[in-house]
Design a protein around this motif. Sequence first.
Motif, PDB file in Angstrom:
ATOM      1  N   ASP A  23      -9.211  -6.598   1.304  1.00  0.00           N
ATOM      2  CA  ASP A  23      -7.972  -6.384   2.045  1.00  0.00           C
ATOM      3  C   ASP A  23      -6.901  -7.382   1.583  1.00  0.00           C
ATOM      4  O   ASP A  23      -7.210  -8.534   1.259  1.00  0.00           O
ATOM      5  N   GLU A  24      -5.665  -6.902   1.582  1.00  0.00           N
ATOM      6  CA  GLU A  24      -4.541  -7.756   1.133  1.00  0.00           C
ATOM      7  C   GLU A  24      -4.488  -9.089   1.885  1.00  0.00           C
ATOM      8  O   GLU A  24      -4.175 -10.132   1.319  1.00  0.00           O
ATOM      9  N   LEU A  84      -7.138 -11.460   0.465  1.00  0.00           N
ATOM     10  CA  LEU A  84      -7.035 -11.825  -0.960  1.00  0.00           C
ATOM     11  C   LEU A  84      -6.731 -13.308  -1.237  1.00  0.00           C
ATOM     12  O   LEU A  84      -7.398 -13.917  -2.068  1.00  0.00           O
ATOM     13  N   THR A  88      -6.676  -8.130  -8.496  1.00  0.00           N
ATOM     14  CA  THR A  88      -5.948  -7.058  -7.804  1.00  0.00           C
ATOM     15  C   THR A  88      -7.012  -6.183  -7.158  1.00  0.00           C
ATOM     16  O   THR A  88      -8.090  -5.985  -7.740  1.00  0.00           O
ATOM     17  N   GLN A  95      -7.807  -2.803  -4.238  1.00  0.00           N
ATOM     18  CA  GLN A  95      -7.408  -1.705  -3.335  1.00  0.00           C
ATOM     19  C   GLN A  95      -8.583  -1.479  -2.398  1.00  0.00           C
ATOM     20  O   GLN A  95      -9.642  -1.043  -2.841  1.00  0.00           O
ATOM     21  N   SER A 147     -11.919  -3.441  -7.152  1.00  0.00           N
ATOM     22  CA  SER A 147     -11.173  -4.665  -7.496  1.00  0.00           C
ATOM     23  C   SER A 147     -11.243  -4.903  -8.997  1.00  0.00           C
ATOM     24  O   SER A 147     -12.166  -4.457  -9.676  1.00  0.00           O
TER      25      SER A 147
END
Length: 483
Positions: free
Chosen positions: A412-413, A416, A458, A460, A465
């Motif tokens: 999850d953002e 991160l 990065t 999603q 990843s």
Amino acid sequence: MRFTLEKKLVLIFLLVVLLLSGAIGTVLTNAYRSELMDVRFKELSPCIDDVKYLISVGLLEYPNSNAMKSGMATLLENYNAVLLLLKPNGEILHEVTADGIMTDVGTKSDLDAGALEILSSGSQYTRSEYYDNATQTRMIALAAPVVSSATNDVICIIYLKSDMKKIDESYARIMSKLWLPVLSSVIIGIVLVSFLTFRVTMPLKEISTASREIAKGNFDNTIDIRSNDEIGDLAKSYNIMAKELAKSEKMKREFIANVTHELRSPITSINGFVQGMLDGTIAQEEYSHYLNIVSAETRRLNKLIQEMLDLSRIESGMFPLNNVPFDLNELIRRVILKFSQTLEEKHIDLEVNLPDEKTMVLADPDRIEQVLQNLFDNAVKFTPQGRHIGIYTETGADTVQVSVQDEGQGIDELDLPYIWDRFYTVDKARTSSKNGTGLGLPIVKKILEQHGQNIKVTSQPGQGSVFVFTLALYKNVKRETGI
Ligand code: ADP
């Protein structure tokens, strides 16, 4: 008695002021005194001419005539000096008394041989401030020869002596005007120096008090930065230091709390199962199942301890890099081999794309193996059955870029930025990452930082990843250093 900085600076200032004013005062007053004496000599000079005139009209022949007496009396009054007429050899011919009468003394004057020689050559002789034994006062003297115009011989010497009264008075007048400005500038100077030292010492005292607070474990004290100078810089550095100490103290506390937590849970479960076997709560036929769990927990404990050791060694610089040129492709293949069984079990499709036959890098192969292993371990761990994992390299001008890609659960953002922190795991319950310690990625980051390289991610959620890091190519290093 403790000599504070303030006292020292005021004392140094006073010493400097005293030395400076002493030196400047001596030079100036000496120059002023000699100026005053010059003025007095100039005042006395016309008297010589007047006496010369009286000599030319018969002073020596008729010294006590009424005309001469009154002439000499006027001179004495006007010039306020002792007037002597001397023979060329320095013997006193006449001393003029207050009423102008010439008395024949017949003794030697106090002019020495050097002075007489100057006079005999026709020049004037001046004598600055000296102590006169006859009058027992400080005097200045002026003497001039009277030369016969016919024979060019010295007929007599006019000798004028003046006490220092006038000079002393004018000197004292000036001095009395000087002390007030000097004293006031010293006082103003002391006030200014005290103010300045106060401005310097106050933040120092603050820093000293705050340091004591830090020593007691109170890191919250910061210092107000008031000045934009060296003291301000010191206060700024102090605040940075206090902030960093507070941060490191917080990290230490969190680390201990995390370690305790991480160690306690496997030990509790091991203890629970072993205890259950000992007291018969666990049936014998279930032993093998629980012993497998105990074995897995022991392995996790071992991994955790090893990773903690690695991390602390890297951070304390006890893991110096052993950089050598090696083929990265070969290392990648070796790491993949270690995971072949797990990949097969999970039916994970692995795509390896290493475009160059060889990718020579300059790095520590053991440490880079650890990096690849940790990234690969995560990729395999977080990718569900039957999905896809990829490992790619891309050679640039100076570096090679390595990407480890997975089709796992993603991150999850919000999580991160924290995955590089020690003991951070997205899944707090550790259901999907049972063997996770939260130390794998911090180790990866530290190793790459040690190599002067970086790693980016990065991701999603639900899609996967990509972890991308760089390494220095050997051929470029070779070119730059000329190896
Ligand atoms: P762990 O030993 O728990 O894997 P790491 O430091 O390697 O510790 O990773 C920290 C956390 O980052 C993991 O617990 C996981 O939540 C997340 N993470 C790391 N790699 C991946 C990945 N490839 N896919 C999804 N999540 C990941």
